[in-house]
Scaffold this active site. Sequence first.
Site, PDB file in Angstrom:
ATOM      1  CD  GLU A 139      17.149  13.709   3.796  1.00 39.17           C
ATOM      2  OE1 GLU A 139      16.315  12.833   3.442  1.00 39.17           O
ATOM      3  OE2 GLU A 139      17.343  14.147   4.714  1.00 39.17           O
ATOM      4  CG  HIS A 164      18.573  10.158   6.878  1.00 42.76           C
ATOM      5  ND1 HIS A 164      17.415  10.342   7.619  1.00 42.76           N
ATOM      6  CD2 HIS A 164      19.696  10.315   7.395  1.00 42.76           C
ATOM      7  CE1 HIS A 164      18.048  10.463   8.887  1.00 42.76           C
ATOM      8  NE2 HIS A 164      19.186  10.413   8.749  1.00 42.76           N
ATOM      9  CG  HIS A 187      14.356   8.391   9.974  1.00 40.69           C
ATOM     10  ND1 HIS A 187      14.785   9.377   9.483  1.00 40.69           N
ATOM     11  CD2 HIS A 187      14.313   8.621  11.219  1.00 40.69           C
ATOM     12  CE1 HIS A 187      14.908  10.473  10.357  1.00 40.69           C
ATOM     13  NE2 HIS A 187      14.442   9.960  11.410  1.00 40.69           N
ATOM     14  CD  GLU A 246      14.050   8.503   5.946  1.00 43.25           C
ATOM     15  OE1 GLU A 246      13.374   9.386   6.382  1.00 43.25           O
ATOM     16  OE2 GLU A 246      15.337   8.316   6.397  1.00 43.25           O
TER      17      GLU A 246
HETATM   18 ZN    ZN Z   1      15.282  10.216   7.370  1.00 44.73          ZN
END
Ligand code: ZN
Length: 1076
Positions: free
Chosen positions: A952, A867, A770, A773
């Site tokens: 994350e 992420h 992504h 990010e």
């Molecule tokens: Zn992500």
Amino acid sequence: QCRPMDVPSNSRLLMLLGQLERMSRESMMTEAEIARQLTAKILHLIQTQDLQTTLNILYILSELLTVGGGRRVAVFVSKGGPAILLKLLISASKESPPSEELMLQLHSLLAKVGPKDRKFGVKARLTGALNVTVNLLKQNLLNSKLVLPCLQVLRVYSSNSVNAISLGKSGAVELMFKIVGPHTKKNTTLLKVALDTLGALLKSKTNARRAVDRGHVPLLLFAYQDWHRNDTRQRHMLIRKGLLASLRNITNIKCGRTAFIEADGMRVLYNTSNECLPVRTLDPLVNTSSLIMRKCFPKNRLPLPTIKSAFHYPLPHVPAGGPVAQIYSQMPGVDDVVDDSDEETEADMENDTENEEDEKDCRNDDIETDLSKLRPREIHSRPFEELRVYDKFFLELSEDFQVSGVPYGRTRVDEPPVNSTRHIHSPLLVGGIAAARRGGGGGSSAGGSDCGSEGPEEEGPLLEVPDTALLLPLHDPDLYVEMVKGTASVPRYSEVAYPDYFGHVAPTFREPLLERAYGVQRAKIFQDIERLIHPNDILDKVVYDLDIPSGPVIADDGESLKFNSQFESGNLRKAIHVRQHEYDLVLNSDINSNHYHQWFYFEVSGMRVGTDYRFNIINCEKSNSQFNYGMQVLMYSVQEAIGGKPRWVRTGEDICYYKNHFSRSSIATGGQKGKSYYTMTFTMNFSHKDDVCYFAYHYPYTYSTLKMHLSKLEDLRSPQIYWRQDVLCETLAGNSCPLLTITAMPEATTNDHLCPFKNRPVIFLSARVHPGETNASWVMKGTLEFLMGSSQLAHSLREAYIFKIVPMLNPDGVINGNHRCSLSGEDLNRQWQNPSHELHPTIYHTKSLLQYLAHIQRAPLVFCDYHGHSRKKNVFMYGCSVKETVWQSNISTSSCDLHEDLGYRTLPKILSQMASAFSMGSCSFVVERSKESTARVVVWREIGVQRSYTMESTLCGCDQGKYKGLQIGTRELEEMGAQFCLALLRLKRLTSPLGLRTQQHFLDVESDLMETRAKVTSPTTYVMEEDEPSFQEEVDYSADSNDDDPDPDVEASNEPEDAALHLDTLSDCETANHKK
Ligand SMILES: [Zn+2]
């Protein structure tokens, strides 16, 4: 005034009542059952009496129910008392004329017991009591004794939505408007009850329409103003609030909003609110006013010709039915028509409010319950012959290392620095692409790899800057420019953003989470409303626009700020100078898509010192943001850099994030109508004249930066390090996707050394699928730097594992400033089940590598995809566990007496012990349906990797551990990446047979599991609002909250009701289309 009773049954009744009284008083309800029986008997008796006896019984009943703290009323209700009273009411109403005294008594009692009976509304309707009360009121409006209890009962009736419609037909709305009016000192209690009733009635759209048609909106506004003026000692807040509540409900329908605007409602509420602002206790009024004004604020579409990305990238093929086909098959101009269909189509689909209870917790909907999908299974759908081509990425498994003398690492010529500064041109241009600051609108062709290499353009002033190559081990401005030349962007960028060129030297000072000042959001919303109130202040001057051929930079008299984002990862589409020191900014959609905006990166210049500039990014999409919870934007000042501080800093004041008045097209919301965009606003006071400043959502990390870092990392090679950089594949735009292999060199080339070398477990890491990010890249940088380090730990780690790393899964998205997607207009982390060779090459080939490993029985020990998380704090992991998924779903446990190795918990557990930013409590191991095509789930299910994770990292900061209360910086992110490595080392010790595999460890894991089982960890899909503590000011983001008012009988206290008022935001179905 009870008369002695003469009928035998009455004496029996009295006896019973006396008994009940006594019992209630003495026995503390231990004999509750007996009490119930007595009540039943009493009720039976009531029904068989003559008028006077009945009245007597009612008097007694009334006295009995007045004391006892509500428990008696509860018993009375549970025995069906209200129904009997309603029946009495009906039969009494048939007498002509009905006994006024009986009516009064019955209504008084009903007013007392009705609110405690959940089915009261339905019962009243079915017995036909609604009209009895309404007619009684109509005939007795001047009878002050009778009016109050009747109104109180009516208020209970009307809280039922079906009743509200029925009452409206009987004229109840008109009736209320006869009572409600301008300021008066008389009968305020009556007025208050009438307003409550009116408010409830107006929730019905039919009734609201009726009120609008009869011209009551100006009347309500006038009354509100009048109370505002005369209630100077704030004694009648509830009445003023009641008036606003009626206005709020009327403006839920379009004609109500129109009537409100026509009656100059905006100005009335704006002015009264401003006068209320200094008195904090009046906040509920200001908040409700603000809500109404926002609702009525004319809806606009974004000031764009189309919401499709300003850039289009032609795909090798466009899958029919895919997102890109959908966008580009639409007629031009259709894409963002604001749908005008008002909710008036609604029909008052009135369910009984009583039945609305069962739609409670549907959070678990997304949990995978198909057990066959929960059992990991390797899918050998591809013949190994097909995977053979991936041999070349696993040379370490076949190499015999016989050929010595491979040049390990470049000879490091540590030239002493000649100068600590360097000279650069402004603006920074590369590659001989002549025209500076080209127009961007037409950019549509494939990436430009045709950059020459003539070096920086000879143009612009010469700047002297500190040489960050000396400060940052992996940074080199010249090398960066070289890398940019080989990077292909869709808009063919020719500029280099200074921050990426200079590099970022992380500040050493702490950057605490921004404390939110009280009332920030409200103040911003009022400023927005002022656009309507003071239209003369509006400049509305476009200063940057990707959609015009001559743009994007628009020549200007020097009065406005200058904007630019024509560089890698930049994504500003349009800047509008709205008012003197205020700018509306519009972000570009991801390429080949019409939404996904959140990431931003742009340049501002031409500022004045000592001026507060307000910036509004007006097309954000997420319904909430950490910008409401202490996160600040990042700014990079070129002047500061020149002064020796090349760095991104957290900055910006008055930051908040809220729903605005720009409509989102249902085409971009997946069919949902009536959605709005969100504004992220911040205020900036610049400290240097003639500065060039950059703003970003998070620390930028471009593809060119990655290439520079990899090149510098390669320089760190030593003879002990096995390092290989391969090109996994090319992206759609022709950028290469690097694949790294890192491990320790075998000590010798004999078999007894080579064999363990080749059998080292594989750790597979990836990041940045992504593009928005960027924190994931900084964590990856920390991991890579640790892995290439010279410490003993790093060496042990390399000896323990073979690392396969894809540091950037989505280079094209990163380069072009996308937030979420690749050039195919799709989220690559939803393509893992069936990646397309053509459209998702990086995913296709990464998955193939994993399939290859599975085939040769070398599936990774750990897979982790890095992420960033925009709505939570700290760092945490998502993993996959059958058991934990089953626990959270409703699958009966008997169907799955599963045995599951708890190993998936070990790594996060270790991380939580060693990394202070890491939070075990935020981890989740639930497999969701919506995530079935993510890397984590597919690698777990198809490749059979038990330890398959998403890690994350917060974009904001931490609320625990050492960094509690601080915003996260690159230093902490890189540290996290290094700690991940250390955790792998500890994992090695725990999993190897000779390691410290003690009982204790497993006990820890077990107890940990029990904890999680007890409290439902939030599945990854949902970020509940409770994740954040509430602050004093209610955040108005809960766009999807229902329009639920509290119980009508909660009246005396303001607070619970207030909370509900704030939460009840712009209804989602309002879509009035007032074009600019
Ligand atoms: Zn992500």
